[in-house]
Design a protein around this motif. Sequence first.
Motif, short mmCIF file in Angstrom:
data_model
loop_
_atom_site.label_atom_id
_atom_site.label_comp_id
_atom_site.label_asym_id
_atom_site.label_seq_id
_atom_site.Cartn_x
_atom_site.Cartn_y
_atom_site.Cartn_z
N LYS A 36 46.72 -11.48 60.91
CA LYS A 36 46.54 -11.23 62.33
C LYS A 36 45.65 -12.32 62.90
O LYS A 36 44.58 -12.63 62.33
N GLN A 37 46.09 -12.92 64.00
CA GLN A 37 45.26 -13.92 64.69
C GLN A 37 44.87 -13.36 66.05
O GLN A 37 45.72 -13.09 66.90
N ASP A 38 43.58 -13.20 66.26
CA ASP A 38 43.12 -12.58 67.50
C ASP A 38 43.04 -13.59 68.63
O ASP A 38 43.40 -14.76 68.47
N SER A 39 42.54 -13.13 69.76
CA SER A 39 42.51 -13.98 70.96
C SER A 39 41.60 -15.18 70.82
O SER A 39 41.72 -16.16 71.53
N ALA A 87 47.78 -9.39 69.69
CA ALA A 87 47.41 -10.52 68.83
C ALA A 87 48.68 -11.26 68.46
O ALA A 87 49.79 -10.87 68.85
N ARG A 110 54.07 -12.82 68.87
CA ARG A 110 53.04 -12.59 69.87
C ARG A 110 53.21 -11.21 70.45
O ARG A 110 54.16 -10.96 71.21
#
Lengths: 114, 117
Positions: A36-39, A87, A110
């Motif tokens: 998971k890549q957050d903001s 995310a 996304r």
Amino acid sequence: DTAVSQTPKYLVTQMGNDKSIKCEQNLGHDTMYWYKQDSKKFLKIMFSYNNKELIINETVPNRFSPKSPDKAHLNLHINSLELGDSAVYFCASSQGLAGQETQYFGPGTRLLVL
Amino acid sequence: AQSVTQPDIHITVSEGASLELRCNYSYGATPYLFWYVQSPGQGLQLLLKYFSGDTLVQGIKGFEAEFKRSQSSFNLRKPSVHWSDAAEYFCAVGVSYSGGGADGLTFGKGTHLIIQP
């Protein structure tokens, strides 16, 4: 041919819905992952599967459930979506288990929860 | 627990100038170290990796990185940057979670590279 593919590329949905993201790799790899890549662009591993068995689960809420029908696929199902789930989700794969194996990443999905 | 620190959130470099992106790691055993690049709206691409042997490793796109055990560092360098190098760069350490088993990557928070004309 794309080595690691994900569908959909974009996913916009309402809070409380259930959604799935699919991942497929054609590299013949044994291990697949979800990140998971957050903001803020921070990447964190969520799950790892080796030959259809869960290897790690990094304190992810149980609303998230990975499913691997075979070693070329690792899907991510999310129940009762929350705003904080927004995310970019990346699938990856590697050959074998050892920490030195190169991981190959998909293009990302996304997710925006409204 | 392992960790990776990239102390520079943003770096601005003029086109043609040299580049160094810093990475420090914390890990009890011999680390497996990686640099990945993420272009806007794209996935991650491996630039280079270090497992053992020669501490200076060469990667794609003219990048290289040097492993320094005494400094727990794995800095990424390029002698002359191009506008197309503008991207997010991630340093990562590969770890085994159980008895030689897998194998997630622990990432740093990334460095955003801006190229000035």
